[in-house]
Design a protein around this motif. Structure first.
Motif, PDB file in Angstrom:
ATOM      1  N   ALA A  22       0.800  -1.139   0.145  1.00  0.00           N
ATOM      2  CA  ALA A  22      -0.103   0.096  -0.069  1.00  0.00           C
ATOM      3  C   ALA A  22       0.908   1.275  -0.119  1.00  0.00           C
ATOM      4  CB  ALA A  22      -0.780   0.049   0.992  1.00  0.00           C
ATOM      5  N   VAL A  23       1.879   1.252   0.928  1.00  0.00           N
ATOM      6  CA  VAL A  23       2.606   2.442   0.934  1.00  0.00           C
ATOM      7  C   VAL A  23       3.566   2.599  -0.315  1.00  0.00           C
ATOM      8  CG1 VAL A  23       4.384   3.810   2.314  1.00  0.00           C
ATOM      9  CG2 VAL A  23       2.454   2.283   3.450  1.00  0.00           C
ATOM     10  N   ALA A  24       4.255   1.577  -0.843  1.00  0.00           N
ATOM     11  CA  ALA A  24       5.037   1.441  -2.033  1.00  0.00           C
ATOM     12  C   ALA A  24       3.909   2.118  -2.953  1.00  0.00           C
ATOM     13  CB  ALA A  24       5.515   0.190  -2.313  1.00  0.00           C
ATOM     14  N   GLY A  25       2.939   1.760  -3.164  1.00  0.00           N
ATOM     15  CA  GLY A  25       2.006   2.347  -4.203  1.00  0.00           C
ATOM     16  C   GLY A  25       1.906   3.812  -3.954  1.00  0.00           C
ATOM     17  N   GLU A  26       1.451   4.441  -2.846  1.00  0.00           N
ATOM     18  CA  GLU A  26       1.409   5.641  -2.685  1.00  0.00           C
ATOM     19  C   GLU A  26       2.590   6.517  -2.815  1.00  0.00           C
ATOM     20  OE1 GLU A  26       0.060   6.658   1.330  1.00  0.00           O
ATOM     21  OE2 GLU A  26      -0.781   4.646   1.632  1.00  0.00           O
ATOM     22  N   ILE A  27       3.868   6.100  -2.927  1.00  0.00           N
ATOM     23  CA  ILE A  27       4.992   6.905  -3.206  1.00  0.00           C
ATOM     24  C   ILE A  27       5.462   6.534  -4.678  1.00  0.00           C
ATOM     25  CG2 ILE A  27       5.648   6.948  -0.701  1.00  0.00           C
ATOM     26  CD1 ILE A  27       7.782   5.153  -1.327  1.00  0.00           C
ATOM     27  N   GLY A  60       8.610  -2.744  -6.391  1.00  0.00           N
ATOM     28  CA  GLY A  60       9.477  -1.446  -6.382  1.00  0.00           C
ATOM     29  C   GLY A  60      10.353  -1.280  -5.285  1.00  0.00           C
ATOM     30  N   ILE A  61      10.571  -2.370  -4.383  1.00  0.00           N
ATOM     31  CA  ILE A  61      11.626  -2.079  -3.308  1.00  0.00           C
ATOM     32  C   ILE A  61      12.812  -2.888  -3.725  1.00  0.00           C
ATOM     33  CG2 ILE A  61      12.042  -2.866  -1.021  1.00  0.00           C
ATOM     34  CD1 ILE A  61       9.677  -1.013  -1.361  1.00  0.00           C
ATOM     35  N   GLU A  62      13.840  -2.287  -3.878  1.00  0.00           N
ATOM     36  CA  GLU A  62      15.118  -2.998  -3.963  1.00  0.00           C
ATOM     37  C   GLU A  62      15.841  -3.072  -2.671  1.00  0.00           C
ATOM     38  OE1 GLU A  62      18.907  -2.823  -7.080  1.00  0.00           O
ATOM     39  OE2 GLU A  62      17.321  -1.414  -7.203  1.00  0.00           O
ATOM     40  N   PHE A  63      16.662  -4.175  -2.360  1.00  0.00           N
ATOM     41  CA  PHE A  63      17.542  -4.129  -1.193  1.00  0.00           C
ATOM     42  C   PHE A  63      18.779  -4.229  -1.854  1.00  0.00           C
ATOM     43  CE2 PHE A  63      13.999  -6.713   0.497  1.00  0.00           C
ATOM     44  CZ  PHE A  63      13.972  -6.087   1.841  1.00  0.00           C
ATOM     45  N   ILE A  64      19.577  -3.183  -1.138  1.00  0.00           N
ATOM     46  CA  ILE A  64      21.092  -2.982  -1.387  1.00  0.00           C
ATOM     47  C   ILE A  64      21.870  -3.412  -0.192  1.00  0.00           C
ATOM     48  CG2 ILE A  64      22.786  -1.410  -2.075  1.00  0.00           C
ATOM     49  CD1 ILE A  64      20.364  -1.692  -4.083  1.00  0.00           C
ATOM     50  N   HIS A  65      22.892  -4.385  -0.681  1.00  0.00           N
ATOM     51  CA  HIS A  65      23.578  -5.082   0.544  1.00  0.00           C
ATOM     52  C   HIS A  65      25.001  -4.222   0.724  1.00  0.00           C
ATOM     53  CE1 HIS A  65      20.781  -7.827  -0.947  1.00  0.00           C
ATOM     54  NE2 HIS A  65      21.525  -8.073  -2.101  1.00  0.00           N
ATOM     55  N   GLY A  66      24.839  -3.722   2.021  1.00  0.00           N
ATOM     56  CA  GLY A  66      25.955  -2.957   2.554  1.00  0.00           C
ATOM     57  C   GLY A  66      27.038  -3.821   3.173  1.00  0.00           C
ATOM     58  N   PRO A  67      28.096  -2.994   3.444  1.00  0.00           N
ATOM     59  CA  PRO A  67      29.471  -3.483   3.826  1.00  0.00           C
ATOM     60  C   PRO A  67      29.426  -3.955   5.582  1.00  0.00           C
ATOM     61  CG  PRO A  67      29.519  -1.191   4.141  1.00  0.00           C
ATOM     62  CD  PRO A  67      28.282  -1.449   3.695  1.00  0.00           C
ATOM     63  N   GLY A  68      28.359  -4.764   5.866  1.00  0.00           N
ATOM     64  CA  GLY A  68      28.132  -5.095   7.268  1.00  0.00           C
ATOM     65  C   GLY A  68      28.638  -6.667   7.485  1.00  0.00           C
ATOM     66  N   CYS A  69      30.029  -7.014   6.858  1.00  0.00           N
ATOM     67  CA  CYS A  69      30.396  -8.049   7.246  1.00  0.00           C
ATOM     68  C   CYS A  69      31.773  -7.848   7.690  1.00  0.00           C
ATOM     69  CB  CYS A  69      30.254  -9.319   6.099  1.00  0.00           C
ATOM     70  SG  CYS A  69      31.127 -10.760   6.228  1.00  0.00           S
ATOM     71  N   PRO A  70      32.301  -8.017   9.051  1.00  0.00           N
ATOM     72  CA  PRO A  70      33.402  -7.574   9.268  1.00  0.00           C
ATOM     73  C   PRO A  70      34.486  -8.395   8.690  1.00  0.00           C
ATOM     74  CG  PRO A  70      32.260  -8.552  11.151  1.00  0.00           C
ATOM     75  CD  PRO A  70      31.328  -8.333  10.106  1.00  0.00           C
TER      76      PRO A  70
END
Length: 378
Positions: A22-27, A60-70
């Motif tokens: 619902a919110v993804a559609g709104e934006i 419309g949601i894309e996950f971007i994977h950050g540098p959170g693996c030490p």
């Protein structure tokens, strides 16, 4: 499974997915105009793929994977330094299991162990400290690595060694901190991010206000999240609602575990034992100001760098990746693992080219384990 099953409830997940839709559609989020949300923690990356959340959320949601693996961001030169210490006469070198297979410029710790170095896997620095108590004739070195999650246990072990006068225990410190690389990513003009899912375990130690700069200086929402499916879905929904409402705030979805101001005992131990390094190199990302920690002079007797005369000196980031390895692009969110030409071909868990395929929190390992290998083959 109390306190776990309730966060894996299918009905609750469906309700959250409906809210996200619902919110993804709104934006106006679409596949071609996606909302890019970076999950900073490698544990979140694995949870997303383990539960198939990337396929369940709105297109419309894309996950971007950050540098959170030490383990993934260890410079190859630091692995080389570990091996140099481990091969010295009389040394017992101890480390977490994840670090054993991380490639250095020539070998991994596991390969050095096979060649005869006394390298042992431990579950905590306290295990290493106990080895030092039982082996007073040997030098026991613990490979201190990890974000703020593991930093307190290493600090407390050093404090215990100091109180007991254990002279044959030291730490090779490669501890790093989360906020500086986030700032570096936000300062990158090529990085487009709409919001963040913040790390739960790190935040148990440092609290949520360490991320205030993300909202206040960069105008991006961040929601500290837990690790169960409904935790992550609720966090995504909270980020989307901020975007819809034109807000940029630090919110705490994981309030059942994460205190607002962190853990005072852990923070006090960190402040007592460590100080920031002027800069530290992250594998594939280069030097990041004050992103690493070093042991204070007051605890120099337990600093393996000083004890063994091995100083920190990072080379250029480009030289710290094997030819054809795209770890830097993946960790900075510029590339998905399956788009690396080596993924599933020249780089597999059995024969890793880059550290992201080694660690249990690495993005490449997550893609490979949960179906990415098939995608690469196709």
């Amino acid at each position: 499974m109390r306190y776990a099953e309730e966060f894996r409830d299918p009905k609750a997940a469906k309700a959250l997915l409906a809210g996200i839709d619902a919110v993804a559609g709104e934006i106006g989020a679409t596949r071609d105009n996606s909302v890019r949300i970076m999950e900073i923690c490698g544990g979140h990356t694995h949870a997303i793929f383990r539960y198939g959340l990337d396929k369940l959320v709105h297109e419309g949601i894309e996950f971007i994977h950050g540098p959170g693996c030490p383990v993934c961001v260890l410079p190859m030169a630091r692995v080389d330094d570990c091996i140099e210490i481990a091969e010295k006469d009389g040394v017992i070198f101890t480390t977490f299991g994840d670090a054993m297979r991380v490639p250095g410029t020539r070998r991994s710790l596991l390969q050095a162990k096979a060649d005869g170095a006394d390298i042992r896997m431990v579950y905590s620095p306290l295990d290493a400290l106990e080895l030092a108590r039982r082996n007073p004739e040997r030098e026991v070195v613990f490979f201190g690595l990890g974000f703020e999650t593991t930093t307190p246990s290493t600090a407390l072990s050093i404090q215990a060694a100091a109180r007991e006068g254990i002279a044959n225990f030291s730490v090779f410190c490669t501890h790093i901190t989360v906020p500086p690389p986030i700032r570096a990513l936000l300062d990158d003009p090529h990085m487009v991010l709409d919001g963040f899912v913040g790390p739960g375990h790190v935040s148990m130690v440092i609290g949520i206000h360490a991320y205030d700069f993300i909202a206040e200086e960069y105008g991006k929402p961040i929601v500290v999240a837990g690790f169960e499916p409904t935790d992550l879905l609720q966090s995504v929904l909270m980020v989307l609602r901020q975007l819809r409402d034109g807000r940029a705030e630090v919110e705490n979805q994981y309030a059942r575990v994460v205190p607002e101001h962190g853990n005072p005992v852990s923070l006090a131990a960190i402040a007592d034992v460590y100080e920031p390094r002027p800069s530290f190199e992250w594998r594939g990302l280069g030097e990041i100001d004050e992103s690493g920690l070093r042991i204070r002079d007051s605890y120099a007797a337990f600093d393996a760098e000083k004890k063994f005369g091995i100083g920190y000196g990072a080379g250029p980031a480009a030289a710290d990746l094997p030819e054809g390895c795209s770890c830097g692009a993946v960790m900075s969110g510029r590339m998905k693992p399956v788009h690396c030409p080596q993924f599933g071909r020249g780089c597999t868990p059995e024969s890793p080219l880059g550290a992201l395929m080694v660690s249990s929190e690495g993005a490449c390992a997550a893609y490979y384990q949960y179906g990415g290998a098939r995608a690469a083959a196709e």
